[in-house]
Design a protein around this motif. Structure first.
Motif, PDB file in Angstrom:
ATOM      1  N   MET A   8       0.962  -1.229  -0.099  1.00  0.00           N
ATOM      2  CA  MET A   8      -0.060   0.073  -0.180  1.00  0.00           C
ATOM      3  C   MET A   8       0.906   1.183  -0.016  1.00  0.00           C
ATOM      4  O   MET A   8       2.169   1.253   0.470  1.00  0.00           O
ATOM      5  N   CYS A   9       0.315   2.337  -0.463  1.00  0.00           N
ATOM      6  CA  CYS A   9       1.060   3.525  -0.497  1.00  0.00           C
ATOM      7  C   CYS A   9       0.243   4.563   0.282  1.00  0.00           C
ATOM      8  O   CYS A   9      -0.855   5.084  -0.074  1.00  0.00           O
ATOM      9  N   GLY A  10       0.698   5.083   1.476  1.00  0.00           N
ATOM     10  CA  GLY A  10       0.048   6.096   1.983  1.00  0.00           C
ATOM     11  C   GLY A  10       0.551   7.434   1.774  1.00  0.00           C
ATOM     12  O   GLY A  10       1.608   7.843   1.088  1.00  0.00           O
ATOM     13  N   PHE A  11      -0.429   8.338   1.635  1.00  0.00           N
ATOM     14  CA  PHE A  11      -0.394   9.611   1.115  1.00  0.00           C
ATOM     15  C   PHE A  11      -0.996  10.729   1.898  1.00  0.00           C
ATOM     16  O   PHE A  11      -1.960  10.468   2.555  1.00  0.00           O
ATOM     17  N   ASP A  12      -0.224  11.789   2.316  1.00  0.00           N
ATOM     18  CA  ASP A  12      -0.797  12.769   3.014  1.00  0.00           C
ATOM     19  C   ASP A  12      -0.166  14.045   2.958  1.00  0.00           C
ATOM     20  O   ASP A  12       1.107  14.111   2.613  1.00  0.00           O
ATOM     21  N   LEU A  13      -1.045  15.175   2.972  1.00  0.00           N
ATOM     22  CA  LEU A  13      -0.511  16.460   3.002  1.00  0.00           C
ATOM     23  C   LEU A  13      -0.490  17.356   4.237  1.00  0.00           C
ATOM     24  O   LEU A  13      -1.964  17.038   4.829  1.00  0.00           O
ATOM     25  N   ARG A  80       7.587  16.277  -7.568  1.00  0.00           N
ATOM     26  CA  ARG A  80       8.242  14.784  -7.261  1.00  0.00           C
ATOM     27  C   ARG A  80       7.174  14.114  -6.561  1.00  0.00           C
ATOM     28  O   ARG A  80       6.936  12.964  -6.725  1.00  0.00           O
ATOM     29  N   VAL A  81       6.134  14.817  -5.921  1.00  0.00           N
ATOM     30  CA  VAL A  81       4.948  13.979  -5.107  1.00  0.00           C
ATOM     31  C   VAL A  81       4.223  13.322  -6.122  1.00  0.00           C
ATOM     32  O   VAL A  81       3.879  12.117  -6.321  1.00  0.00           O
ATOM     33  N   THR A  82       3.810  14.185  -7.506  1.00  0.00           N
ATOM     34  CA  THR A  82       3.004  13.520  -8.451  1.00  0.00           C
ATOM     35  C   THR A  82       3.984  12.498  -9.083  1.00  0.00           C
ATOM     36  O   THR A  82       3.204  11.585  -9.414  1.00  0.00           O
ATOM     37  N   ALA A  83       5.072  12.499  -9.391  1.00  0.00           N
ATOM     38  CA  ALA A  83       5.817  11.386 -10.117  1.00  0.00           C
ATOM     39  C   ALA A  83       5.906  10.257  -9.144  1.00  0.00           C
ATOM     40  O   ALA A  83       5.796   9.148  -9.569  1.00  0.00           O
ATOM     41  N   ALA A  84       5.895  10.445  -7.916  1.00  0.00           N
ATOM     42  CA  ALA A  84       5.998   9.387  -6.817  1.00  0.00           C
ATOM     43  C   ALA A  84       4.644   8.722  -6.900  1.00  0.00           C
ATOM     44  O   ALA A  84       4.626   7.343  -6.896  1.00  0.00           O
ATOM     45  N   LEU A  85       3.421   9.272  -6.888  1.00  0.00           N
ATOM     46  CA  LEU A  85       2.464   8.776  -7.103  1.00  0.00           C
ATOM     47  C   LEU A  85       2.119   7.993  -8.170  1.00  0.00           C
ATOM     48  O   LEU A  85       1.388   6.905  -8.025  1.00  0.00           O
ATOM     49  N   ALA A  86       2.408   8.628  -9.160  1.00  0.00           N
ATOM     50  CA  ALA A  86       2.240   7.979 -10.550  1.00  0.00           C
ATOM     51  C   ALA A  86       2.756   6.922 -10.567  1.00  0.00           C
ATOM     52  O   ALA A  86       2.449   5.659 -11.445  1.00  0.00           O
ATOM     53  N   GLN A  87       4.086   6.655 -10.219  1.00  0.00           N
ATOM     54  CA  GLN A  87       4.810   5.448 -10.176  1.00  0.00           C
ATOM     55  C   GLN A  87       4.318   4.151  -9.480  1.00  0.00           C
ATOM     56  O   GLN A  87       4.054   2.952  -9.945  1.00  0.00           O
ATOM     57  N   VAL A  88       3.608   4.570  -8.263  1.00  0.00           N
ATOM     58  CA  VAL A  88       3.088   3.651  -7.562  1.00  0.00           C
ATOM     59  C   VAL A  88       1.811   3.293  -8.053  1.00  0.00           C
ATOM     60  O   VAL A  88       1.262   1.913  -8.277  1.00  0.00           O
ATOM     61  N   ALA A  89       1.066   4.070  -8.723  1.00  0.00           N
ATOM     62  CA  ALA A  89      -0.357   3.734  -9.342  1.00  0.00           C
ATOM     63  C   ALA A  89       0.087   2.824 -10.665  1.00  0.00           C
ATOM     64  O   ALA A  89      -0.418   1.975 -10.760  1.00  0.00           O
ATOM     65  N   ARG A  90       1.123   3.152 -11.369  1.00  0.00           N
ATOM     66  CA  ARG A  90       1.660   2.318 -12.487  1.00  0.00           C
ATOM     67  C   ARG A  90       2.001   0.911 -11.987  1.00  0.00           C
ATOM     68  O   ARG A  90       1.930  -0.152 -12.720  1.00  0.00           O
ATOM     69  N   ILE A 122      -2.024  11.652 -15.883  1.00  0.00           N
ATOM     70  CA  ILE A 122      -0.706  10.672 -16.384  1.00  0.00           C
ATOM     71  C   ILE A 122      -1.554   9.356 -15.986  1.00  0.00           C
ATOM     72  O   ILE A 122      -1.125   8.564 -17.027  1.00  0.00           O
ATOM     73  N   CYS A 123      -2.294   8.891 -15.174  1.00  0.00           N
ATOM     74  CA  CYS A 123      -2.694   7.697 -14.961  1.00  0.00           C
ATOM     75  C   CYS A 123      -4.091   7.648 -14.210  1.00  0.00           C
ATOM     76  O   CYS A 123      -4.612   8.726 -14.038  1.00  0.00           O
ATOM     77  N   GLU A 124      -4.593   6.399 -13.791  1.00  0.00           N
ATOM     78  CA  GLU A 124      -5.982   6.328 -13.068  1.00  0.00           C
ATOM     79  C   GLU A 124      -5.447   5.425 -11.843  1.00  0.00           C
ATOM     80  O   GLU A 124      -5.622   4.314 -11.936  1.00  0.00           O
ATOM     81  N   PRO A 125      -5.296   6.183 -10.660  1.00  0.00           N
ATOM     82  CA  PRO A 125      -4.741   5.328  -9.545  1.00  0.00           C
ATOM     83  C   PRO A 125      -6.002   4.932  -8.957  1.00  0.00           C
ATOM     84  O   PRO A 125      -6.997   5.191  -9.011  1.00  0.00           O
ATOM     85  N   LEU A 126      -5.540   3.709  -8.359  1.00  0.00           N
ATOM     86  CA  LEU A 126      -6.693   3.219  -7.499  1.00  0.00           C
ATOM     87  C   LEU A 126      -6.539   3.676  -5.989  1.00  0.00           C
ATOM     88  O   LEU A 126      -5.633   3.693  -5.634  1.00  0.00           O
ATOM     89  N   VAL A 127      -7.560   4.161  -5.439  1.00  0.00           N
ATOM     90  CA  VAL A 127      -7.566   4.790  -4.106  1.00  0.00           C
ATOM     91  C   VAL A 127      -8.220   4.151  -2.985  1.00  0.00           C
ATOM     92  O   VAL A 127      -9.480   3.509  -3.251  1.00  0.00           O
TER      93      VAL A 127
END
Length: 240
Positions: A8-13, A80-90, A122-127
């Protein structure tokens, strides 16, 4: 294997405020955990380019002076945050975010502000949104539904609440607990669970709006309730 046993990839701002259209990112965390692999965590401190209100500083502990002295340029952090999330989504890893609509919309607007391709472009992440899941599986429980509340309910430790890294990993742990305790969530494939959350979040928002409409003094609040999940679409003129 159930999704909650995998990565899993946790994300918080943490931000300058709660207005997704006009406030800015101060700190961000993207943390990968679970799946019998080591935790990988990346955190960023941004200079948001605007004053951080005293009320926001009291929540996350970052002052305007600290952000200016120690933070990276906002455009760099957002990229950088956008790129990191895009990679995990891919990679097929779900993004876990408490009240995901806020964080993902805030990131989206910051990307557009700085001329960066937004994540959902960029992608269609699953959330996975622990708040939406909790409201679905335990609709009538009294009390709050903040991350702190859910950590108490699901017996998850939360050290350093309102720091992006602590909140990100706690959200993953809460999601894991909910799946562990509720077979209907545990056995649902990620793609289906994402789509179900779209429906559940809309139902939950509509229920809140209905409550405001029938509550004296709160009727006007109903107009501000959004049913979009996990992203509030950008208005025309904001398109990247």
């Amino acid at each position: 294997m159930s999704w909650h046993l995998g990565r899993m990839c946790g994300f918080d701002l943490e931000t300058t405020g709660i207005d997704v259209e006009n406030d800015r990112i101060v700190t961000a965390c993207v943390v990968q955990c679970g799946g019998n692999a080591p935790v990988q965590s990346a955190t960023w401190l941004a200079d948001p380019g605007i004053e951080i209100p005293e009320g926001a500083s009291k929540v996350h502990g970052i002052s305007t002076e600290q952000a200016r002295a120690e933070g990276r340029p906002a455009v760099e952090v957002v990229e950088r945050v956008t790129a990191a999330l895009a990679q995990v989504a891919r990679d097929g890893i779900p993004i876990v975010a408490m009240n995901a609509t806020f964080d993902l919309t805030m990131l989206d607007r910051e990307a557009r502000r700085h001329g960066i391709e937004p994540l959902f472009g960029i992608c269609e992440p699953l959330v996975i949104d622990p708040r939406v899941l909790d409201k679905k599986v335990d609709q009538w429980r009294r009390g709050g539904r903040t991350l702190t509340d859910l950590c108490k309910t699901y017996r998850v430790s939360l050290d350093g609440a309102h720091s992006a890294d602590a909140d990100a990993i706690a959200a993953c742990r809460v999601a894991w607990r909910i799946a562990q305790q509720h077979p209907s969530i545990e056995v649902t494939p990620l793609e289906d669970l994402h789509e179900q959350q779209v429906e559940w979040a809309a139902e939950q928002a509509q229920s809140l709006a209905d409550y405001f409409r029938r509550t004296p003094g709160k009727e006007s609040w109903a107009d501000g309730v959004r049913t979009d999940w996990p992203l509030i679409p950008a208005q025309r003129g904001e398109e990247a």
